[in-house]
Design a protein around this motif. Structure first.
Motif, PDB file in Angstrom:
ATOM      1  N   MET A 102      97.351  -1.713 -11.922  1.00 54.94           N
ATOM      2  CA  MET A 102      96.992  -2.634 -11.889  1.00 54.94           C
ATOM      3  C   MET A 102      95.945  -3.145 -10.789  1.00 54.94           C
ATOM      4  N   LYS A 103      96.384  -3.198  -9.676  1.00 51.28           N
ATOM      5  CA  LYS A 103      95.842  -3.364  -8.246  1.00 51.28           C
ATOM      6  C   LYS A 103      94.483  -2.681  -8.444  1.00 51.28           C
ATOM      7  N   GLN A 104      94.530  -1.443  -8.743  1.00 51.39           N
ATOM      8  CA  GLN A 104      93.503  -0.514  -8.439  1.00 51.39           C
ATOM      9  C   GLN A 104      92.463  -0.967  -9.442  1.00 51.39           C
ATOM     10  N   PHE A 105      92.897  -1.304 -11.061  1.00 51.46           N
ATOM     11  CA  PHE A 105      91.996  -1.590 -11.799  1.00 51.46           C
ATOM     12  C   PHE A 105      91.113  -2.876 -11.577  1.00 51.46           C
ATOM     13  N   ASP A 106      92.164  -4.115 -11.235  1.00 49.47           N
ATOM     14  CA  ASP A 106      91.552  -5.279 -10.818  1.00 49.47           C
ATOM     15  C   ASP A 106      90.483  -5.144  -9.843  1.00 49.47           C
ATOM     16  N   ALA A 107      90.785  -4.428  -8.747  1.00 53.98           N
ATOM     17  CA  ALA A 107      89.781  -4.235  -7.515  1.00 53.98           C
ATOM     18  C   ALA A 107      88.660  -3.553  -8.099  1.00 53.98           C
ATOM     19  N   ALA A 108      88.570  -2.511  -8.964  1.00 51.89           N
ATOM     20  CA  ALA A 108      87.357  -1.592  -9.534  1.00 51.89           C
ATOM     21  C   ALA A 108      86.739  -2.486 -10.396  1.00 51.89           C
ATOM     22  N   ALA A 109      87.423  -3.288 -11.196  1.00 48.97           N
ATOM     23  CA  ALA A 109      86.647  -4.210 -12.170  1.00 48.97           C
ATOM     24  C   ALA A 109      85.781  -4.983 -11.560  1.00 48.97           C
ATOM     25  N   ASP A 110      86.253  -5.720 -10.501  1.00 46.18           N
ATOM     26  CA  ASP A 110      85.557  -6.762  -9.607  1.00 46.18           C
ATOM     27  C   ASP A 110      84.316  -5.979  -8.878  1.00 46.18           C
ATOM     28  N   MET A 111      84.530  -4.781  -8.545  1.00 45.36           N
ATOM     29  CA  MET A 111      83.606  -4.020  -7.747  1.00 45.36           C
ATOM     30  C   MET A 111      82.460  -3.633  -8.883  1.00 45.36           C
ATOM     31  N   VAL A 112      82.914  -3.327 -10.086  1.00 50.37           N
ATOM     32  CA  VAL A 112      81.677  -2.950 -11.147  1.00 50.37           C
ATOM     33  C   VAL A 112      81.077  -4.022 -11.725  1.00 50.37           C
ATOM     34  N   ASP A 113      81.592  -5.281 -11.479  1.00 46.88           N
ATOM     35  CA  ASP A 113      81.196  -6.473 -12.032  1.00 46.88           C
ATOM     36  C   ASP A 113      81.492  -6.264 -13.565  1.00 46.88           C
ATOM     37  N   LEU A 114      82.829  -5.958 -13.936  1.00 44.65           N
ATOM     38  CA  LEU A 114      83.001  -5.597 -15.431  1.00 44.65           C
ATOM     39  C   LEU A 114      82.900  -6.629 -16.084  1.00 44.65           C
ATOM     40  N   ASN A 115      82.344  -6.554 -17.408  1.00 43.74           N
ATOM     41  CA  ASN A 115      82.131  -7.677 -18.343  1.00 43.74           C
ATOM     42  C   ASN A 115      83.577  -8.170 -18.552  1.00 43.74           C
ATOM     43  N   PRO A 116      83.877  -9.561 -18.365  1.00 47.53           N
ATOM     44  CA  PRO A 116      85.057 -10.041 -18.577  1.00 47.53           C
ATOM     45  C   PRO A 116      85.934 -10.018 -19.791  1.00 47.53           C
ATOM     46  N   ASN A 117      85.137  -9.666 -20.858  1.00 43.24           N
ATOM     47  CA  ASN A 117      85.785  -9.720 -22.176  1.00 43.24           C
ATOM     48  C   ASN A 117      86.258  -8.047 -22.222  1.00 43.24           C
ATOM     49  N   ILE A 118      85.584  -7.084 -21.767  1.00 49.45           N
ATOM     50  CA  ILE A 118      85.932  -5.816 -21.669  1.00 49.45           C
ATOM     51  C   ILE A 118      86.935  -5.489 -20.681  1.00 49.45           C
ATOM     52  N   LYS A 119      87.036  -6.284 -19.714  1.00 52.41           N
ATOM     53  CA  LYS A 119      88.379  -6.368 -18.716  1.00 52.41           C
ATOM     54  C   LYS A 119      89.519  -6.857 -19.589  1.00 52.41           C
ATOM     55  N   LYS A 120      89.466  -7.790 -20.364  1.00 57.44           N
ATOM     56  CA  LYS A 120      90.480  -8.074 -21.073  1.00 57.44           C
ATOM     57  C   LYS A 120      90.920  -6.981 -21.778  1.00 57.44           C
ATOM     58  N   ILE A 121      90.382  -6.377 -22.486  1.00 56.22           N
ATOM     59  CA  ILE A 121      90.767  -5.345 -23.422  1.00 56.22           C
ATOM     60  C   ILE A 121      91.345  -3.922 -22.430  1.00 56.22           C
ATOM     61  N   LEU A 122      90.809  -3.697 -21.553  1.00 54.85           N
ATOM     62  CA  LEU A 122      91.125  -2.511 -20.869  1.00 54.85           C
ATOM     63  C   LEU A 122      92.390  -2.871 -19.797  1.00 54.85           C
ATOM     64  N   ALA A 123      92.710  -4.089 -19.669  1.00 56.39           N
ATOM     65  CA  ALA A 123      93.965  -4.701 -18.834  1.00 56.39           C
ATOM     66  C   ALA A 123      95.077  -4.441 -19.523  1.00 56.39           C
ATOM     67  N   VAL A 124      95.212  -4.110 -20.947  1.00 56.88           N
ATOM     68  CA  VAL A 124      96.176  -3.968 -21.912  1.00 56.88           C
ATOM     69  C   VAL A 124      96.150  -2.802 -22.530  1.00 56.88           C
ATOM     70  N   THR A 125      97.310  -2.196 -23.264  1.00 56.92           N
ATOM     71  CA  THR A 125      97.446  -1.006 -24.006  1.00 56.92           C
ATOM     72  C   THR A 125      97.183  -1.358 -25.401  1.00 56.92           C
ATOM     73  N   ASN A 126      96.589  -0.440 -25.894  1.00 59.95           N
ATOM     74  CA  ASN A 126      96.594  -0.708 -27.455  1.00 59.95           C
ATOM     75  C   ASN A 126      97.767  -0.528 -28.195  1.00 59.95           C
ATOM     76  N   ASN A 127      98.639   0.293 -27.990  1.00 62.33           N
ATOM     77  CA  ASN A 127      99.855   0.563 -28.716  1.00 62.33           C
ATOM     78  C   ASN A 127     100.995   0.984 -27.800  1.00 62.33           C
ATOM     79  N   GLU A 128     102.146   0.655 -27.873  1.00 64.21           N
ATOM     80  CA  GLU A 128     103.474   0.996 -27.055  1.00 64.21           C
ATOM     81  C   GLU A 128     104.510   1.301 -28.014  1.00 64.21           C
ATOM     82  N   LEU A 129     105.107   2.484 -28.110  1.00 68.90           N
ATOM     83  CA  LEU A 129     106.154   2.778 -28.937  1.00 68.90           C
ATOM     84  C   LEU A 129     107.180   3.316 -28.015  1.00 68.90           C
ATOM     85  N   ILE A 130     108.537   2.615 -28.432  1.00 69.97           N
ATOM     86  CA  ILE A 130     109.451   2.957 -27.812  1.00 69.97           C
ATOM     87  C   ILE A 130     110.530   3.575 -29.079  1.00 69.97           C
ATOM     88  N   ILE A 131     110.996   4.652 -28.701  1.00 74.15           N
ATOM     89  CA  ILE A 131     112.061   5.161 -30.038  1.00 74.15           C
ATOM     90  C   ILE A 131     113.186   5.503 -29.648  1.00 74.15           C
TER      91      ILE A 131
END
Length: 431
Positions: A22-51
């Motif tokens: 997450m530290k790597q992602f946050d720093a990279a997102a700032d460096m790329v000037d990532l669209n804030p809305n897309i950053k919200k999407i990429l900061a979380v997982t789509n699905n998490e399954l525990i069986i």
């Protein structure tokens, strides 16, 4: 601004792999000037399954196992990522590994997203028959959460071609007879006789070697007589060492889960490999070496260091004592962000994991294509394909690093995230 400079602003207590990614992602997102809305999407997982699932043991008792599958993002294509069997696996580590897979497949230019999974288990404590039942029951429990056009697992730590064969057979058995052959590519990394790819066993280690080779060529450094150490002597570590030795480099230290060994005069790769076959897979006690204290391993004199085991192995505690001028990350997330800052400040080059060990997922892509198209490729042809792809991606990362005056991890993240952002911008977000 580099990832390292961005990370200096965010001092946090020592944490696990998820905090690291997450530290790597946050720093990279700032460096790329990532669209804030897309950053919200990429900061979380789509699905998490525990069986939680039951399996009958050889003695008749039933044990309950915990399995995971995390699907981080599929903007570029089906989820892709390995399954590992390890007692330390938990939801946070799987989330971190799934996110790294998203960046890795994007950087490699593959039509995949990122996922990861596994079972919280020490496989050495179970018989082969028990591991088969555990694997098949886990596959059945995953159900339609995996699929050849949806989520494609592969081998990882403590899993192998046999594991993938069990998964493929179990998954295909749930389909109608006429549909079974169409689902062979539900996993990659299968045995050759079950639709596997020639050379898949060496693909990751070969990719590690190729990134070292292309870095050395760019810097006019000869690999002949260079010394290297390897942490982890499984498929990745062994094959990376195998190809480096062929270039004239000399292995002077090896560490695995059982012990650490060293010999400044060199440890023959093939001799050690044969020794491990008769020593329960362990390098410990190899006669042509001396035993090394575990915590002193990374302090060995060498030119190249290849961490090819688990995450968070190179830390702020041992980073100041590393003598290598090049670190090639064969493992996922082996270097903490604090350690990376120390190493970069000392002038050490790091070939980041999402580039360095991408030969495995590139090989997986070719196996997936081979199954999908009903083709068969020979080993030489496959190695040429992997070499071509690795060279192309390596040059992109290096050129970005040099043109933007940033380190190689920053450049790799820049390219990976930029490609995903472009996909979201072009497609839009439903609804």
């Amino acid at each position: 601004m580099t990832l390292t400079k961005e990370l200096k602003k965010k001092k946090q207590p020592k944490q696990g792999m998820l905090a690291n990614v997450m530290k790597q992602f946050d720093a990279a997102a700032d460096m790329v000037d990532l669209n804030p809305n897309i950053k919200k999407i990429l900061a979380v997982t789509n699905n998490e399954l525990i069986i939680h699932f039951p399996v009958r043991m050889d003695n008749g008792d039933v044990e309950i196992f915990k399995g995971y599958r995390v699907q981080h993002n599929n903007a570029l294509g089906p989820y892709k990522g390995g399954l590992r069997y390890h007692p330390t696996i938990d939801i946070d580590s799987v989330k971190a590994l799934a996110m790294w897979m998203t960046w890795k497949t994007s950087l490699a230019g593959l039509p995949y997203g990122g996922a990861k999974g596994g079972i919280q288990i020490d496989p050495k404590k179970y018989s082969n028959a028990e591991l088969e039942r555990i694997t098949r029951r886990f596959t059945y429990a995953l159900g339609e959460n995996i699929g050849p056009e949806h989520d494609i697992p592969a081998p990882d730590v403590n899993t192998n071609a046999q594991t993938m064969a069990w998964i493929a057979d179990t998954y295909m058995s749930t389909k109608a007879p006429s549909e079974r052959s169409k689902n062979q590519h539900v996993v990659t990394g299968k045995p050759i006789g079950s639709g596997g790819l020639e050379g898949r066993d060496r693909a990751t280690g070969y990719g590690v070697f190729l990134t070292i080779k292309y870095w050395a060529k760019n810097k006019n450094v000869s690999l002949k007589d260079k010394t290297f150490i390897v942490q982890g002597f499984g498929n990745v570590g062994y094959w990376a060492a195998h190809f480096l030795e062929q270039e004239g480099a000399k292995m002077v230290g090896v560490q695995d889960a059982f012990g650490s060994i060293g010999n400044a005069k060199g440890i023959p790769v093939e001799t050690l490999f044969e020794y491990t076959k008769n020593n329960q897979g362990s390098v410990e006690g190899f006669p042509k070496s001396m035993s090394i204290v575990k915590d002193d391993f990374f302090t060995l004199d060498c030119d190249i260091c290849i961490p090819a085991a688990l995450g968070n192995q190179i830390t702020k505690e041992n980073a100041p004592h590393i003598k290598a001028f090049l670190i090639a990350e064969g493992a996922n997330g082996p270097t903490t962000v604090e350690a990376e800052k120390i190493l970069l400040d000392r002038g050490v080059t790091i070939i980041p994991d999402i580039l360095c060990n991408s030969g495995g997922v590139i090989g997986s892509y070719f196996e997936w294509l081979q199954n999908r198209n009903g083709e068969l490729w020979e080993l030489d042809e496959i190695l040429v394909k992997i070499d071509k792809k690795i060279k192309e991606v390596f040059n992109k990362v290096l050129n970005t690093s040099e043109s933007k005056h940033i380190d190689m991890r920053s450049a790799a993240y820049f390219l990976a995230i930029e490609r995903i952002e472009k996909a979201y911008v072009q497609r839009g977000i439903f609804p």
